[in-house]
Write an enzyme that holds these catalytic residues in place. Structure first.
Site, PDB file in Angstrom:
ATOM      1  N   TYR A 152     -59.209  55.614 -21.779  1.00 49.28           N
ATOM      2  CA  TYR A 152     -59.589  56.444 -22.801  1.00 49.28           C
ATOM      3  C   TYR A 152     -58.518  57.630 -22.821  1.00 49.28           C
ATOM      4  CZ  TYR A 152     -63.750  53.962 -21.966  1.00 49.28           C
ATOM      5  OH  TYR A 152     -64.925  52.892 -21.784  1.00 49.28           O
TER       6      TYR A 152
ATOM      7  N   GLY B 250     -72.169  54.880 -33.602  1.00 49.13           N
ATOM      8  CA  GLY B 250     -72.515  55.957 -34.591  1.00 49.13           C
ATOM      9  C   GLY B 250     -73.211  55.183 -35.726  1.00 49.13           C
ATOM     10  N   LEU B 251     -73.073  53.801 -35.736  1.00 52.49           N
ATOM     11  CA  LEU B 251     -73.747  53.282 -37.109  1.00 52.49           C
ATOM     12  C   LEU B 251     -75.259  53.657 -37.087  1.00 52.49           C
ATOM     13  CD1 LEU B 251     -73.909  51.419 -39.491  1.00 52.49           C
ATOM     14  CD2 LEU B 251     -73.581  49.656 -38.001  1.00 52.49           C
TER      15      LEU B 251
HETATM   16  N1  LIG Z   1     -66.852  49.001 -20.196  1.00 52.52           N
HETATM   17  C1  LIG Z   1     -66.414  49.050 -21.643  1.00 52.52           C
HETATM   18  O1  LIG Z   1     -65.664  48.142 -21.990  1.00 52.52           O
HETATM   19  C2  LIG Z   1     -66.758  50.012 -22.575  1.00 52.52           C
HETATM   20  C3  LIG Z   1     -66.599  49.834 -23.860  1.00 52.52           C
HETATM   21  C4  LIG Z   1     -67.118  50.665 -24.815  1.00 52.52           C
HETATM   22  C5  LIG Z   1     -67.833  51.754 -24.316  1.00 52.52           C
HETATM   23  N2  LIG Z   1     -67.839  52.006 -23.029  1.00 52.52           N
HETATM   24  C6  LIG Z   1     -68.368  53.302 -22.463  1.00 52.52           C
HETATM   25  O2  LIG Z   1     -69.761  53.617 -23.308  1.00 52.52           O
HETATM   26  C7  LIG Z   1     -69.501  54.880 -23.925  1.00 52.52           C
HETATM   27  C8  LIG Z   1     -70.543  54.941 -25.172  1.00 52.52           C
HETATM   28  O3  LIG Z   1     -69.775  53.812 -26.133  1.00 52.52           O
HETATM   29  P1  LIG Z   1     -69.147  54.214 -27.197  1.00 52.52           P
HETATM   30  O4  LIG Z   1     -68.694  55.723 -27.131  1.00 52.52           O
HETATM   31  O5  LIG Z   1     -68.051  53.065 -27.458  1.00 52.52           O
HETATM   32  O6  LIG Z   1     -70.095  54.049 -28.549  1.00 52.52           O
HETATM   33  P2  LIG Z   1     -71.348  54.787 -28.904  1.00 52.52           P
HETATM   34  O7  LIG Z   1     -72.019  55.511 -27.832  1.00 52.52           O
HETATM   35  O8  LIG Z   1     -72.163  53.847 -29.527  1.00 52.52           O
HETATM   36  O9  LIG Z   1     -71.004  55.767 -30.146  1.00 52.52           O
HETATM   37  C9  LIG Z   1     -70.431  57.049 -30.100  1.00 52.52           C
HETATM   38  C10 LIG Z   1     -70.019  57.688 -31.129  1.00 52.52           C
HETATM   39  O10 LIG Z   1     -71.210  57.882 -32.094  1.00 52.52           O
HETATM   40  C11 LIG Z   1     -71.070  59.125 -32.662  1.00 52.52           C
HETATM   41  N3  LIG Z   1     -72.426  59.932 -32.431  1.00 52.52           N
HETATM   42  C12 LIG Z   1     -72.646  60.062 -31.198  1.00 52.52           C
HETATM   43  N4  LIG Z   1     -74.010  60.687 -31.193  1.00 52.52           N
HETATM   44  C13 LIG Z   1     -74.369  61.055 -32.374  1.00 52.52           C
HETATM   45  C14 LIG Z   1     -75.428  61.627 -33.176  1.00 52.52           C
HETATM   46  N5  LIG Z   1     -76.348  62.168 -32.353  1.00 52.52           N
HETATM   47  N6  LIG Z   1     -75.204  61.430 -34.387  1.00 52.52           N
HETATM   48  C15 LIG Z   1     -74.403  61.119 -35.269  1.00 52.52           C
HETATM   49  N7  LIG Z   1     -73.225  60.298 -34.819  1.00 52.52           N
HETATM   50  C16 LIG Z   1     -73.330  60.341 -33.319  1.00 52.52           C
HETATM   51  C17 LIG Z   1     -69.780  59.827 -32.360  1.00 52.52           C
HETATM   52  O11 LIG Z   1     -68.679  59.533 -32.956  1.00 52.52           O
HETATM   53  P3  LIG Z   1     -68.490  60.330 -34.438  1.00 52.52           P
HETATM   54  O12 LIG Z   1     -69.040  61.572 -34.553  1.00 52.52           O
HETATM   55  O13 LIG Z   1     -67.257  60.186 -34.931  1.00 52.52           O
HETATM   56  O14 LIG Z   1     -69.046  59.204 -35.575  1.00 52.52           O
HETATM   57  C18 LIG Z   1     -69.585  59.173 -31.022  1.00 52.52           C
HETATM   58  O15 LIG Z   1     -68.348  59.263 -30.570  1.00 52.52           O
HETATM   59  C19 LIG Z   1     -68.046  55.184 -23.996  1.00 52.52           C
HETATM   60  O16 LIG Z   1     -67.807  56.376 -24.312  1.00 52.52           O
HETATM   61  C20 LIG Z   1     -67.598  54.536 -22.839  1.00 52.52           C
HETATM   62  O17 LIG Z   1     -67.873  55.256 -21.538  1.00 52.52           O
HETATM   63  C21 LIG Z   1     -67.472  50.967 -21.962  1.00 52.52           C
END
Ligand SMILES: NC(=O)c1ccc[n+]([C@@H]2O[C@H](COP(=O)([O-])OP(=O)(O)OC[C@H]3O[C@@H](n4cnc5c(N)ncnc54)[C@H](OP(=O)(O)O)[C@@H]3O)[C@@H](O)[C@H]2O)c1
Length: 324
Positions: A58, A215-216
């Site tokens: 990251y 975020g979708l």
């Molecule tokens: N182990 C793995 O391979 C793996 C893979 C993926 C993720 N992860 C972990 O899981 C965590 C979460 O997954 P992710 O960050 O990929 O995706 P996520 O949590 O599904 O989406 C995060 C994004 O959604 C938007 N968001 C968050 N809260 C919001 C709200 N209240 N209203 C509107 N938009 C909002 C933000 O982006 P915007 O503001 O730009 O829209 C944010 O960066 C990661 O940070 C990581 O620690 C692990």
């Protein structure tokens, strides 16, 4: 904040965990600011979050540095989860870098030493293999090397990410696995078929990621396909384009209406639904700003307050999504 124990460990984690991918600042667009990221992490802490998930990938270590700065001495009261085994090729500056999984024992050791330095800690609470090896190291060798890092006291517990049920079973033949990290959301439910049951049967915790579907599901994009800069991985994510997006947007509008009836933001309902799935220990969310964190933490209101009848309705809405 609700907490749950990772099975077979002494680690109690908040049901909602802060994921640090976006605050790493790479692949998540041009609007990531370190000051906002630190405020977001502090808002999570203030709201009772005790699980923080990061990775060397990251921002090529930047997320770790931001997390360590934001936590300061509060590191002592949280569970730090990070990952190992990713190496980079190409060029980060031009965005042509790619990552691959190398789980050779010397790679794991080097990753852990570097993570300890960046995270300014003596021990990693949960060290997770980021994804299965692409360079042929047998899982037995990887698990043995991780076990040695545990024996040395650099790591408290071992986890896996992105393994299937067969991979998990194989890993368990070579040592304990405290948690498996996997994608799970109302829009992506494959893990429910075999992985979650396998984790439950084998006493392995589940940490769900991408519960907001990048975020979708938050409803912020509306019915018109969003445009992302090239620096945002969602510019190349098929879920944000074509007919799949149009159908998802209609579904997200329905989902948002259900959230309004429960008086919570859609993001909170999405997180609560994942956290309520049988076998899920904790659910991660990414966030760039404190205001997003506050919305997301409202998931607790659903988890604490929704009646059995409300859950039946929520599950019925989740079941309406038929896939991209
Ligand atoms: N182990 C793995 O391979 C793996 C893979 C993926 C993720 N992860 C972990 O899981 C965590 C979460 O997954 P992710 O960050 O990929 O995706 P996520 O949590 O599904 O989406 C995060 C994004 O959604 C938007 N968001 C968050 N809260 C919001 C709200 N209240 N209203 C509107 N938009 C909002 C933000 O982006 P915007 O503001 O730009 O829209 C944010 O960066 C990661 O940070 C990581 O620690 C692990």
């Amino acid at each position: 904040m609700l907490t749950r124990r990772l099975p077979g460990t002494d680690l109690d984690v908040s049901v909602l965990g802060f994921g640090c991918w976006a605050v790493g600042g790479l692949w998540w667009g041009d609007d990531v600011r370190d000051g906002d990221s630190i405020e977001a992490i502090r808002a999570a802490l203030a709201g009772g979050v005790t699980l923080f998930d990061t990775a060397p990938l990251y921002g090529h270590g930047h997320a770790d540095a931001i997390l360590a700065r934001a936590l300061g001495p509060d590191r002592q009261r949280v569970v730090l989860a990070t990952k190992v085994g990713v190496e980079f090729g190409g060029d980060a500056a031009t965005g042509t870098d790619h990552a691959r999984s190398n789980l050779a024992p010397d790679r794991l050791r080097a990753d852990v030493e570097a993570s300890l330095r960046r995270l300014r800690t003596d021990v990693i609470d949960l060290l997770q293999v980021h994804w299965p090896c692409e360079l042929g190291t047998p899982l037995a060798e990887t698990m043995q090397a991780l076990g040695e890092l545990r024996t040395e006291g650099k790591v408290r517990h071992i986890g896996l990410c992105n393994y299937d049920a067969a991979g998990l079973t194989e890993a368990l033949e070579h040592g304990p696995v405290a948690a498996l990290q996997t994608p799970l959301s109302v829009l992506r439910r494959d893990a429910e078929r075999t992985l979650l049951p396998a984790c439950r049967a084998q006493g392995v915790g589940v940490i769900a990621y991408e519960a907001l579907c990048r975020g979708l599901i938050t409803g912020r994009f509306g019915s018109i396909r969003p445009g992302f800069p090239d620096s945002d991985l969602r510019a190349r994510d098929g879920r944000f384009s074509g007919s799949g997006y149009v159908r998802a947007a209609a579904y997200v509008a329905d989902f948002a209406a259900a959230a309004r009836r429960l008086d919570v933001p859609p993001s909170a309902l999405a997180l609560a639904w994942v956290a309520h799935r049988p076998g899920v220990t904790a659910t991660l969310f990414g966030a760039k700003r404190a205001a997003q964190v506050e919305q997301n933490l409202a998931a607790q209101r659903v988890l604490r307050g929704a009646s059995a009848r409300a859950w039946t309705l929520i599950d019925a809405i989740a079941d309406r999504w038929t896939g991209f």
